[in-house]
Design an enzyme around this catalytic site. Sequence first.
Site, PDB file in Angstrom:
ATOM      1  CB  THR A  71      -0.938  -0.005   1.240  1.00 57.71           C
ATOM      2  OG1 THR A  71      -1.750  -1.176   1.163  1.00 57.71           O
ATOM      3  CG2 THR A  71      -1.820   1.223   1.282  1.00 57.71           C
ATOM      4  CG  ASN A 150      -6.246  -7.971  -5.515  1.00 61.65           C
ATOM      5  OD1 ASN A 150      -6.235  -7.184  -6.454  1.00 61.65           O
ATOM      6  ND2 ASN A 150      -7.018  -7.794  -4.456  1.00 61.65           N
ATOM      7  CD  GLN A 178      -2.119 -11.032  -4.806  1.00 62.52           C
ATOM      8  OE1 GLN A 178      -1.712 -12.197  -4.754  1.00 62.52           O
ATOM      9  NE2 GLN A 178      -2.707 -10.455  -3.768  1.00 62.52           N
ATOM     10  CB  ALA A 199       7.732  -9.292   2.728  1.00 63.29           C
ATOM     11  CB  THR A 236      14.446   3.554  12.996  1.00 61.43           C
ATOM     12  OG1 THR A 236      14.897   4.758  13.620  1.00 61.43           O
ATOM     13  CG2 THR A 236      15.397   2.416  13.326  1.00 61.43           C
ATOM     14  CB  CYS A 327     -22.411  -4.015  -5.738  1.00 63.98           C
ATOM     15  SG  CYS A 327     -23.545  -2.805  -5.135  1.00 63.98           S
TER      16      CYS A 327
HETATM   17  N1  PLP Z   1      -1.968  -4.471  -4.215  1.00 61.39           N
HETATM   18  C1  PLP Z   1      -2.487  -5.694  -4.361  1.00 61.39           C
HETATM   19  C2  PLP Z   1      -2.787  -6.211  -5.735  1.00 61.39           C
HETATM   20  C3  PLP Z   1      -2.742  -6.492  -3.242  1.00 61.39           C
HETATM   21  O1  PLP Z   1      -3.266  -7.707  -3.401  1.00 61.39           O
HETATM   22  C4  PLP Z   1      -2.455  -5.962  -1.954  1.00 61.39           C
HETATM   23  C5  PLP Z   1      -2.764  -6.745  -0.741  1.00 61.39           C
HETATM   24  O2  PLP Z   1      -3.831  -7.299  -0.616  1.00 61.39           O
HETATM   25  C6  PLP Z   1      -1.896  -4.686  -1.854  1.00 61.39           C
HETATM   26  C7  PLP Z   1      -1.672  -3.964  -3.003  1.00 61.39           C
HETATM   27  C8  PLP Z   1      -1.546  -4.084  -0.519  1.00 61.39           C
HETATM   28  O3  PLP Z   1      -0.378  -4.657   0.011  1.00 61.39           O
HETATM   29  P1  PLP Z   1      -0.057  -4.526   1.596  1.00 61.39           P
HETATM   30  O4  PLP Z   1      -0.949  -5.489   2.292  1.00 61.39           O
HETATM   31  O5  PLP Z   1       1.384  -4.917   1.706  1.00 61.39           O
HETATM   32  O6  PLP Z   1      -0.270  -3.115   1.978  1.00 61.39           O
END
Ligand code: PLP
Length: 378
Positions: A71, A150, A178, A199, A236, A327
Site C-alpha cells: 500500500t 488479486n 501478486q 513480503a 528507522t 454489488c
Molecule cells: N496491491 C495488491 C494487488 C494487493 O493484493 C495488496 C494486498 O492485498 C496490496 C496492493 C496491498 O499490500 P499490503 O498489504 O502490503 O499493503
Amino acid sequence: MRVYFDNAATTPIDPEVLREMYKVMENQYGNPSSIHSHGREARALIEKSRKTIANLLHTSPSELFFTSGGTEADNTAIRCGIIDNGIKHAISSRVEHHAVIHTLEAMQKAGIIKLSFVDVDRKGNVDYNHLEELLKSNERSFVSLMHANNELGTINDIERIGELCEKYNSIFHSDTVQTMGHYQHDLSKLKVHFMVCSAHKLHGPKGIGFLHVNHRVKIKPFIYGGAQERNMRGGTENVHGIVGLAKALEIAYANMEEHHKHIQGLKTYMIDQLRENVQGIDFNGEVHPDKSLYTVLNVSFPCNEMADMLLFNLDIAGISASGGSACSSGTDIGSHVLNAIGGDSSRPSVRFSFSKYSTKNEVDYTVAKLKELCLVSA
Ligand code: PLP
C-alpha cells in the site's frame, strides 16, 4: 481439518525466513543509522538484503526503496510519480486494488489530475486499443495498471503496456504485489518506471515491502525525517523485516518452477473437481494457465445463499477463503472488481488462493464441503 485457501490475502511465513528474522532481532539490534559497530552490523544487513533483491530482479540496489508494504509503495509511486513530474492525466482501471484506485481518486478530487479508466472485458483483461487511444489523446499520462488481479487472477501484459507507455512518453506504474516472488521479473528489460512488492504475499513478514523506482524517473523524498533510504524515506528501518523479505524472495526464486508446477497442478485439479461435482459453477476472470495467476481461483456458485453465508459455512468447516458477491443493491457492499466486470450479483463468489503448502487433500475436502453446501441450499 483446517484449510487455508486465502494466500492472496496473506501467506504463512516460511520457517527459514522466521529463523533469519529471529537471529536479527536477537543479535543485530543496533540502529542502522548509528556509526558504532552495533549500528554498522544492522546497516550491513540492510544493504546486503537490498543487493540480494536487486540481483534477483536484475536491477541496481539504488533503484530499491524499502517501504511498509504494498500500500505504501503504491501510494508513493502514484503520488510522487504524478506530482514530482508535473503529470496532469492518469490512466488506471476499475479492477485495481484500492491502494491504487483510492489514491488516484483522491488526487482527482483534489484537482491534481484528470483520471481516465481503461476498459476491461468480462474477465478483467485490459483493452489495449482503448489504452492506446487514451494515451494518444492526452499529453503525458501516468499509467497505473496491475500485473495480476488479486481477486480474479487475470494477468495483464505489462511488457506490452510498457511499450505503449514508452511510445507516448508516459510513466508506467505496475502493482506487482501478486506476482513478485511468483513470476520472474527482469527489471533490466521491462519498460516500467515503478514496481512494488509486499513480503507477506510470498511467505515473508507483514509490514515490509519495497518500491522499485527506475533511474529514468525522478521523485522527491516521500517521508521526511532522517536520512534513511538515501534521504527518500525517513524513519528507522525495519531491519528484521528487510532481512525476512530478502530471504523470502530468495527462497521464492530458488524454488519458483517447482512451486509453480505444484500450485498450478492443484488449481487445475480443483477446477476439474468443481466442474465434476458442483453443478452450475462458473469461474470469474481468466483460468487459462497462460493468462491467470496459478495461485488464484475465483468461483461463482449456483447456491442461492448469500456469499457471506457460503464463506461463513466454509469457515465453520475449517476452510478459510475470501470473496463476496457483486454489488446487488447499489450500496457500498460487494466486490468492486466483480462489479467492474459485470459479475452476476445473484450468485455468491469465492476466491480460493493457494500456496506451496497447499495440498490435494485440502482441495478434496473443500470440494466435498462445497458440494454439500450447494446441495443443501439448492
Ligand atoms: N496491491 C495488491 C494487488 C494487493 O493484493 C495488496 C494486498 O492485498 C496490496 C496492493 C496491498 O499490500 P499490503 O498489504 O502490503 O499493503
